[in-house]
Motif scaffolding. Structure first.
Motif, PDB file in Angstrom:
ATOM      1  N   ALA A   1      34.505  33.324  46.394  1.00 45.40           N
ATOM      2  CA  ALA A   1      35.556  34.179  45.558  1.00 45.40           C
ATOM      3  C   ALA A   1      34.954  34.583  44.622  1.00 45.40           C
ATOM      4  CB  ALA A   1      36.876  33.485  45.212  1.00 45.40           C
ATOM      5  N   GLY A   2      34.242  33.659  43.817  1.00 43.91           N
ATOM      6  CA  GLY A   2      33.539  34.007  42.443  1.00 43.91           C
ATOM      7  C   GLY A   2      32.248  34.962  42.679  1.00 43.91           C
ATOM      8  N   GLU A   3      31.651  34.885  43.860  1.00 42.80           N
ATOM      9  CA  GLU A   3      30.493  35.712  43.896  1.00 42.80           C
ATOM     10  C   GLU A   3      31.009  37.117  44.371  1.00 42.80           C
ATOM     11  OE1 GLU A   3      28.433  34.150  47.304  1.00 42.80           O
ATOM     12  OE2 GLU A   3      27.607  32.510  46.251  1.00 42.80           O
ATOM     13  N   TRP A   4      32.300  37.202  45.245  1.00 43.65           N
ATOM     14  CA  TRP A   4      32.993  38.665  45.306  1.00 43.65           C
ATOM     15  C   TRP A   4      33.017  39.167  43.967  1.00 43.65           C
ATOM     16  CZ3 TRP A   4      33.807  41.664  49.581  1.00 43.65           C
ATOM     17  CH2 TRP A   4      33.506  41.029  50.793  1.00 43.65           C
ATOM     18  N   LYS A   5      33.738  38.426  42.906  1.00 42.91           N
ATOM     19  CA  LYS A   5      34.298  39.068  41.898  1.00 42.91           C
ATOM     20  C   LYS A   5      33.077  39.478  40.874  1.00 42.91           C
ATOM     21  CE  LYS A   5      36.298  37.951  37.459  1.00 42.91           C
ATOM     22  NZ  LYS A   5      35.653  39.081  36.957  1.00 42.91           N
ATOM     23  N   LYS A   6      31.768  38.646  41.009  1.00 46.86           N
ATOM     24  CA  LYS A   6      30.620  39.296  40.420  1.00 46.86           C
ATOM     25  C   LYS A   6      30.163  40.665  41.078  1.00 46.86           C
ATOM     26  CE  LYS A   6      28.805  34.759  39.143  1.00 46.86           C
ATOM     27  NZ  LYS A   6      27.725  33.718  39.366  1.00 46.86           N
ATOM     28  N   ASP A   7      30.027  40.648  42.202  1.00 42.11           N
ATOM     29  CA  ASP A   7      29.755  41.773  42.962  1.00 42.11           C
ATOM     30  C   ASP A   7      30.572  43.068  42.780  1.00 42.11           C
ATOM     31  OD1 ASP A   7      27.984  43.088  44.755  1.00 42.11           O
ATOM     32  OD2 ASP A   7      28.950  42.909  46.171  1.00 42.11           O
ATOM     33  N   HIS A   8      31.879  42.678  42.714  1.00 38.48           N
ATOM     34  CA  HIS A   8      33.051  43.720  42.581  1.00 38.48           C
ATOM     35  C   HIS A   8      32.687  44.334  40.792  1.00 38.48           C
ATOM     36  CE1 HIS A   8      36.762  45.058  40.248  1.00 38.48           C
ATOM     37  NE2 HIS A   8      36.898  45.695  41.397  1.00 38.48           N
ATOM     38  N   ASP A   9      32.454  43.587  39.978  1.00 40.76           N
ATOM     39  CA  ASP A   9      32.277  43.893  38.740  1.00 40.76           C
ATOM     40  C   ASP A   9      31.093  44.832  38.496  1.00 40.76           C
ATOM     41  OD1 ASP A   9      34.498  42.408  37.936  1.00 40.76           O
ATOM     42  OD2 ASP A   9      33.323  40.650  37.173  1.00 40.76           O
ATOM     43  N   GLY A  10      29.875  44.442  39.317  1.00 44.12           N
ATOM     44  CA  GLY A  10      28.933  45.245  39.348  1.00 44.12           C
ATOM     45  C   GLY A  10      29.294  46.566  39.948  1.00 44.12           C
ATOM     46  N   GLN A  11      30.013  46.827  41.106  1.00 44.47           N
ATOM     47  CA  GLN A  11      30.388  47.848  41.603  1.00 44.47           C
ATOM     48  C   GLN A  11      31.095  48.977  40.922  1.00 44.47           C
ATOM     49  OE1 GLN A  11      29.149  49.262  44.584  1.00 44.47           O
ATOM     50  NE2 GLN A  11      27.972  47.362  45.079  1.00 44.47           N
ATOM     51  N   LYS A  12      32.190  48.177  40.191  1.00 47.20           N
ATOM     52  CA  LYS A  12      32.910  48.861  39.043  1.00 47.20           C
ATOM     53  C   LYS A  12      32.097  49.421  38.036  1.00 47.20           C
ATOM     54  CE  LYS A  12      37.126  48.100  36.256  1.00 47.20           C
ATOM     55  NZ  LYS A  12      36.736  48.360  35.079  1.00 47.20           N
ATOM     56  N   GLN A  13      31.224  48.659  37.396  1.00 50.53           N
ATOM     57  CA  GLN A  13      30.366  49.259  36.361  1.00 50.53           C
ATOM     58  C   GLN A  13      29.616  50.464  36.900  1.00 50.53           C
ATOM     59  OE1 GLN A  13      27.311  46.658  34.836  1.00 50.53           O
ATOM     60  NE2 GLN A  13      27.051  47.462  33.254  1.00 50.53           N
ATOM     61  N   ARG A  14      29.015  50.310  38.248  1.00 53.30           N
ATOM     62  CA  ARG A  14      28.333  51.300  38.519  1.00 53.30           C
ATOM     63  C   ARG A  14      29.098  52.773  38.867  1.00 53.30           C
ATOM     64  NH1 ARG A  14      26.526  51.164  44.686  1.00 53.30           N
ATOM     65  NH2 ARG A  14      28.317  52.343  44.903  1.00 53.30           N
ATOM     66  N   ALA A  15      30.538  52.599  39.415  1.00 50.82           N
ATOM     67  CA  ALA A  15      31.405  53.775  39.458  1.00 50.82           C
ATOM     68  C   ALA A  15      31.775  54.208  37.932  1.00 50.82           C
ATOM     69  CB  ALA A  15      32.603  53.081  40.184  1.00 50.82           C
ATOM     70  N   ASP A  16      31.877  53.404  37.204  1.00 54.24           N
ATOM     71  CA  ASP A  16      32.290  53.820  35.525  1.00 54.24           C
ATOM     72  C   ASP A  16      31.240  54.837  35.116  1.00 54.24           C
ATOM     73  OD1 ASP A  16      34.813  52.693  36.006  1.00 54.24           O
ATOM     74  OD2 ASP A  16      34.287  50.904  34.828  1.00 54.24           O
ATOM     75  N   LEU A  17      29.918  54.098  35.329  1.00 59.59           N
ATOM     76  CA  LEU A  17      28.573  54.937  34.719  1.00 59.59           C
ATOM     77  C   LEU A  17      28.865  56.281  35.561  1.00 59.59           C
ATOM     78  CD1 LEU A  17      25.982  52.133  34.689  1.00 59.59           C
ATOM     79  CD2 LEU A  17      26.902  53.509  32.895  1.00 59.59           C
ATOM     80  N   LEU A  18      29.044  56.401  36.633  1.00 59.84           N
ATOM     81  CA  LEU A  18      28.945  57.618  37.488  1.00 59.84           C
ATOM     82  C   LEU A  18      29.998  58.637  36.862  1.00 59.84           C
ATOM     83  CD1 LEU A  18      27.846  59.490  39.722  1.00 59.84           C
ATOM     84  CD2 LEU A  18      29.235  58.321  41.078  1.00 59.84           C
TER      85      LEU A  18
END
Length: 196
Positions: free
Chosen positions: A113-130
């Motif tokens: 669950a912690g790894e999923w959260k880290k990955d989600h945060d990375g994806q969210k940051q990428r979408a925010d940058l876009l």
């Protein structure tokens, strides 16, 4: 010979395609967040059930110490097996009654669950940058359009749709290049977030 003009319709289609790409990525981010929340809830439920079973085991040990020598070994083993079976059923994966494996499974669930959260945060940051890049593109287009308005009755010098489209394509190419870099970095991550 082809004229060096781009129609407004074509320009709008390509801008709409960029917006659709952004919306698709945002939708993937939201789906990923929902999946992450579901895994987190499952991990928290398993951890809660583990804590409850551990508390029951501690209570059984306390009762055992109260009884002193009045209980038989078979009574203690039966009670201990009941708690292990309850935890194994809570994890729902047909675990056999090895206590250490059950604890390790609960720990792995929480770590996942912690790894999923880290990955989600990375994806969210990428979408925010876009999204920020798309907003910057729109702002730049509006600024260019405003820059060439007639001043004091002067003749207008509008930027053509071709120029705007060329700039939009260059910016979109830069965005795709940056997205490829972020994706490669995400896949190269050794934390396990790039797998799945």
């Amino acid at each position: 010979m082809r004229w060096p003009f781009v129609s407004c319709q074509r320009h709008e289609r390509e801008i709409n395609a960029l917006a659709a790409d952004r919306d698709r990525i945002r939708g993937e981010r939201n789906q990923f967040a929902a999946d992450r929340d579901a895994y987190r809830a499952a991990a928290q439920t398993a951890a809660g059930q583990f804590t409850e079973a551990d508390g029951q085991l501690a209570a059984a040990r306390a009762r055992l110490s109260e009884y002193g020598g009045r209980r038989t070994a078979s009574d203690v083993l039966v009670e201990h097996d009941v708690h292990r079976k309850a935890l194994a059923d809570a994890l729902g994966e047909g675990w056999h009654l090895n206590w250490d494996q059950l604890l390790a499974a609960a720990r792995r669930t929480v770590e996942t669950a912690g790894e999923w959260k880290k990955d989600h945060d990375g994806q969210k940051q990428r979408a925010d940058l876009l999204e920020m890049s798309t907003k910057a593109l729109r702002d730049a287009l509006n600024e260019q359009r405003d820059k060439h308005r007639p001043i004091d009755g002067g003749s207008p010098q509008p930027i053509g749709a071709t120029t705007r489209l060329r700039r939009a394509k260059a910016h979109a190419a830069a965005l795709h290049e940056r997205l490829a870099e972020v994706t490669a970095a995400n896949q190269a991550c050794t934390c396990g977030g790039g797998e799945a």
